[in-house]
Design a protein around this motif. Sequence first.
Motif, PDB file in Angstrom:
ATOM      1  N   MET A   1       7.849  -8.010  15.253  1.00  0.00           N
ATOM      2  CA  MET A   1       6.870  -7.586  14.251  1.00  0.00           C
ATOM      3  C   MET A   1       7.172  -6.173  13.774  1.00  0.00           C
ATOM      4  SD  MET A   1       2.702  -7.422  14.468  1.00  0.00           S
ATOM      5  CE  MET A   1       2.714  -6.318  15.875  1.00  0.00           C
ATOM      6  N   THR A   2       7.063  -5.971  12.478  1.00  0.00           N
ATOM      7  CA  THR A   2       7.114  -4.629  11.914  1.00  0.00           C
ATOM      8  C   THR A   2       5.852  -4.399  11.094  1.00  0.00           C
ATOM      9  OG1 THR A   2       8.315  -5.362   9.938  1.00  0.00           O
ATOM     10  CG2 THR A   2       9.633  -4.584  11.794  1.00  0.00           C
ATOM     11  N   VAL A   3       5.376  -3.175  11.113  1.00  0.00           N
ATOM     12  CA  VAL A   3       4.197  -2.794  10.336  1.00  0.00           C
ATOM     13  C   VAL A   3       4.569  -1.571   9.510  1.00  0.00           C
ATOM     14  CG1 VAL A   3       1.778  -2.112  10.391  1.00  0.00           C
ATOM     15  CG2 VAL A   3       2.672  -3.649  12.149  1.00  0.00           C
ATOM     16  N   ARG A   4       4.482  -1.705   8.194  1.00  0.00           N
ATOM     17  CA  ARG A   4       4.781  -0.600   7.284  1.00  0.00           C
ATOM     18  C   ARG A   4       3.531  -0.252   6.487  1.00  0.00           C
ATOM     19  NH1 ARG A   4      10.278  -0.023   7.476  1.00  0.00           N
ATOM     20  NH2 ARG A   4      10.123   1.691   5.987  1.00  0.00           N
ATOM     21  N   SER A   5       3.466   1.006   6.092  1.00  0.00           N
ATOM     22  CA  SER A   5       2.336   1.477   5.295  1.00  0.00           C
ATOM     23  C   SER A   5       2.851   2.070   3.990  1.00  0.00           C
ATOM     24  CB  SER A   5       1.537   2.538   6.062  1.00  0.00           C
ATOM     25  OG  SER A   5       0.518   3.094   5.244  1.00  0.00           O
ATOM     26  N   CYS A   6       2.190   1.707   2.891  1.00  0.00           N
ATOM     27  CA  CYS A   6       2.540   2.240   1.568  1.00  0.00           C
ATOM     28  C   CYS A   6       1.359   3.046   1.038  1.00  0.00           C
ATOM     29  CB  CYS A   6       2.882   1.090   0.615  1.00  0.00           C
ATOM     30  SG  CYS A   6       3.367   1.631  -1.049  1.00  0.00           S
ATOM     31  N   SER A   7       1.657   4.090   0.321  1.00  0.00           N
ATOM     32  CA  SER A   7       0.598   4.918  -0.251  1.00  0.00           C
ATOM     33  C   SER A   7      -0.124   4.223  -1.394  1.00  0.00           C
ATOM     34  CB  SER A   7       1.168   6.261  -0.727  1.00  0.00           C
ATOM     35  OG  SER A   7       2.258   6.058  -1.617  1.00  0.00           O
ATOM     36  N   GLU A   8       0.472   3.158  -1.931  1.00  0.00           N
ATOM     37  CA  GLU A   8      -0.160   2.334  -2.961  1.00  0.00           C
ATOM     38  C   GLU A   8      -0.091   0.878  -2.510  1.00  0.00           C
ATOM     39  OE1 GLU A   8      -1.664   3.572  -5.526  1.00  0.00           O
ATOM     40  OE2 GLU A   8      -0.964   5.653  -5.337  1.00  0.00           O
TER      41      GLU A   8
ATOM     42  N   THR B   1       3.617  -4.558  -3.937  1.00  0.00           N
ATOM     43  CA  THR B   1       3.842  -5.509  -5.027  1.00  0.00           C
ATOM     44  C   THR B   1       3.934  -6.917  -4.449  1.00  0.00           C
ATOM     45  OG1 THR B   1       6.244  -5.310  -4.893  1.00  0.00           O
ATOM     46  CG2 THR B   1       5.080  -3.745  -6.320  1.00  0.00           C
ATOM     47  N   GLU B   2       4.030  -7.922  -5.321  1.00  0.00           N
ATOM     48  CA  GLU B   2       4.082  -9.299  -4.863  1.00  0.00           C
ATOM     49  C   GLU B   2       5.306  -9.585  -3.990  1.00  0.00           C
ATOM     50  OE1 GLU B   2       3.698 -12.055  -8.040  1.00  0.00           O
ATOM     51  OE2 GLU B   2       1.683 -11.396  -8.607  1.00  0.00           O
ATOM     52  N   ASP B   3       6.393  -8.904  -4.255  1.00  0.00           N
ATOM     53  CA  ASP B   3       7.597  -9.109  -3.429  1.00  0.00           C
ATOM     54  C   ASP B   3       7.675  -8.078  -2.300  1.00  0.00           C
ATOM     55  OD1 ASP B   3       8.153  -6.849  -4.883  1.00  0.00           O
ATOM     56  OD2 ASP B   3      10.130  -7.500  -5.567  1.00  0.00           O
ATOM     57  N   PHE B   4       6.545  -7.431  -2.020  1.00  0.00           N
ATOM     58  CA  PHE B   4       6.416  -6.461  -0.932  1.00  0.00           C
ATOM     59  C   PHE B   4       7.366  -5.278  -1.070  1.00  0.00           C
ATOM     60  CE2 PHE B   4       4.532 -10.292   0.840  1.00  0.00           C
ATOM     61  CZ  PHE B   4       3.297  -9.791   1.218  1.00  0.00           C
ATOM     62  N   THR B   5       7.407  -4.791  -2.292  1.00  0.00           N
ATOM     63  CA  THR B   5       8.051  -3.517  -2.569  1.00  0.00           C
ATOM     64  C   THR B   5       6.955  -2.460  -2.628  1.00  0.00           C
ATOM     65  OG1 THR B   5       9.835  -4.544  -3.829  1.00  0.00           O
ATOM     66  CG2 THR B   5       9.434  -2.199  -4.215  1.00  0.00           C
ATOM     67  N   CYS B   6       7.168  -1.316  -1.987  1.00  0.00           N
ATOM     68  CA  CYS B   6       6.160  -0.261  -1.990  1.00  0.00           C
ATOM     69  C   CYS B   6       6.115   0.378  -3.374  1.00  0.00           C
ATOM     70  CB  CYS B   6       6.479   0.790  -0.925  1.00  0.00           C
ATOM     71  SG  CYS B   6       5.307   2.165  -0.876  1.00  0.00           S
ATOM     72  N   ALA B   7       4.948   0.301  -4.018  1.00  0.00           N
ATOM     73  CA  ALA B   7       4.789   0.855  -5.356  1.00  0.00           C
ATOM     74  C   ALA B   7       4.480   2.350  -5.327  1.00  0.00           C
ATOM     75  CB  ALA B   7       3.681   0.113  -6.096  1.00  0.00           C
ATOM     76  N   GLY B   8       4.217   2.888  -4.141  1.00  0.00           N
ATOM     77  CA  GLY B   8       3.899   4.308  -4.039  1.00  0.00           C
ATOM     78  C   GLY B   8       5.105   5.141  -3.668  1.00  0.00           C
ATOM     79  N   ASP B   9       4.859   6.417  -3.447  1.00  0.00           N
ATOM     80  CA  ASP B   9       5.960   7.328  -3.122  1.00  0.00           C
ATOM     81  C   ASP B   9       6.111   7.563  -1.627  1.00  0.00           C
ATOM     82  OD1 ASP B   9       3.633   8.707  -2.777  1.00  0.00           O
ATOM     83  OD2 ASP B   9       4.139  10.378  -4.108  1.00  0.00           O
ATOM     84  N   VAL B  10       5.271   6.915  -0.810  1.00  0.00           N
ATOM     85  CA  VAL B  10       5.355   7.053   0.647  1.00  0.00           C
ATOM     86  C   VAL B  10       5.401   5.662   1.270  1.00  0.00           C
ATOM     87  CG1 VAL B  10       4.271   7.926   2.748  1.00  0.00           C
ATOM     88  CG2 VAL B  10       4.075   9.232   0.617  1.00  0.00           C
ATOM     89  N   ASP B  11       6.493   5.373   1.988  1.00  0.00           N
ATOM     90  CA  ASP B  11       6.673   4.110   2.701  1.00  0.00           C
ATOM     91  C   ASP B  11       6.971   4.467   4.151  1.00  0.00           C
ATOM     92  OD1 ASP B  11       7.417   1.699   3.787  1.00  0.00           O
ATOM     93  OD2 ASP B  11       8.929   1.216   2.289  1.00  0.00           O
ATOM     94  N   THR B  12       6.018   4.187   5.033  1.00  0.00           N
ATOM     95  CA  THR B  12       6.115   4.641   6.418  1.00  0.00           C
ATOM     96  C   THR B  12       6.201   3.457   7.371  1.00  0.00           C
ATOM     97  OG1 THR B  12       4.725   6.552   5.865  1.00  0.00           O
ATOM     98  CG2 THR B  12       5.023   6.055   8.202  1.00  0.00           C
ATOM     99  N   LEU B  13       7.153   3.499   8.285  1.00  0.00           N
ATOM    100  CA  LEU B  13       7.245   2.500   9.345  1.00  0.00           C
ATOM    101  C   LEU B  13       6.296   2.919  10.465  1.00  0.00           C
ATOM    102  CD1 LEU B  13       8.607  -0.005  10.609  1.00  0.00           C
ATOM    103  CD2 LEU B  13      10.329   1.558  11.565  1.00  0.00           C
TER     104      LEU B  13
END
Length: 204
Positions: A121-128, A131-143
Amino acid sequence: MNASSTAPRTRRLTVARLIGTVGVVGAAAAVAGMGTFGAFTDSTSPAPVSIQSGIVSIALAAADGSATVPLAFDGVVPGASVTQALDLVNDGDSALASVELDTRATTSSVMDTDTVHGLQMTVRSCSEAWTEDFTCAGDVDTLLASGPVVRDSELTAPASLAAGATDHLAVTLALPASADDAFKAKSSELALTFTATQRGGTDR
């Protein structure tokens, strides 16, 4: 008769007066002592002080706003993965010291007991929002977390440590390509629990 009856009465009256005199002397001594060691005092009532406890609260919801948080992983084959978007919200008014993710198998199999070839399992956090294809739309993508699916670990620097903040999570379950025939027709059911711990208090 009169003389003899008068004398005792006089003695009784005298004894009563002596006792009374001792009492007065004692009271006078007490007053003198207070005068010697006493001091003028004054007091005032301070303004009311209001002390209110903070609220520690986190909420978990599907990113689409639905009440349930489904995480289906059916018909999985080695090398496959599935991702679910979740929102983890600090909806209290207190900053947090940590947020822990506890994953337990309510129905267990080799899928979760094998920590090397089993589910990861991985858990990532995005500031926004993702998207539908799980691309981070924000400027912060944290594992926030990564490893075997059954785990109890502290998330690494989630945004939801701050009061009112939200982690837009992408939770991914993956079956490694190294999984062999031992994993055929096996199933596990998992329960994910996020636990928030309040930050230590400070003097104010």
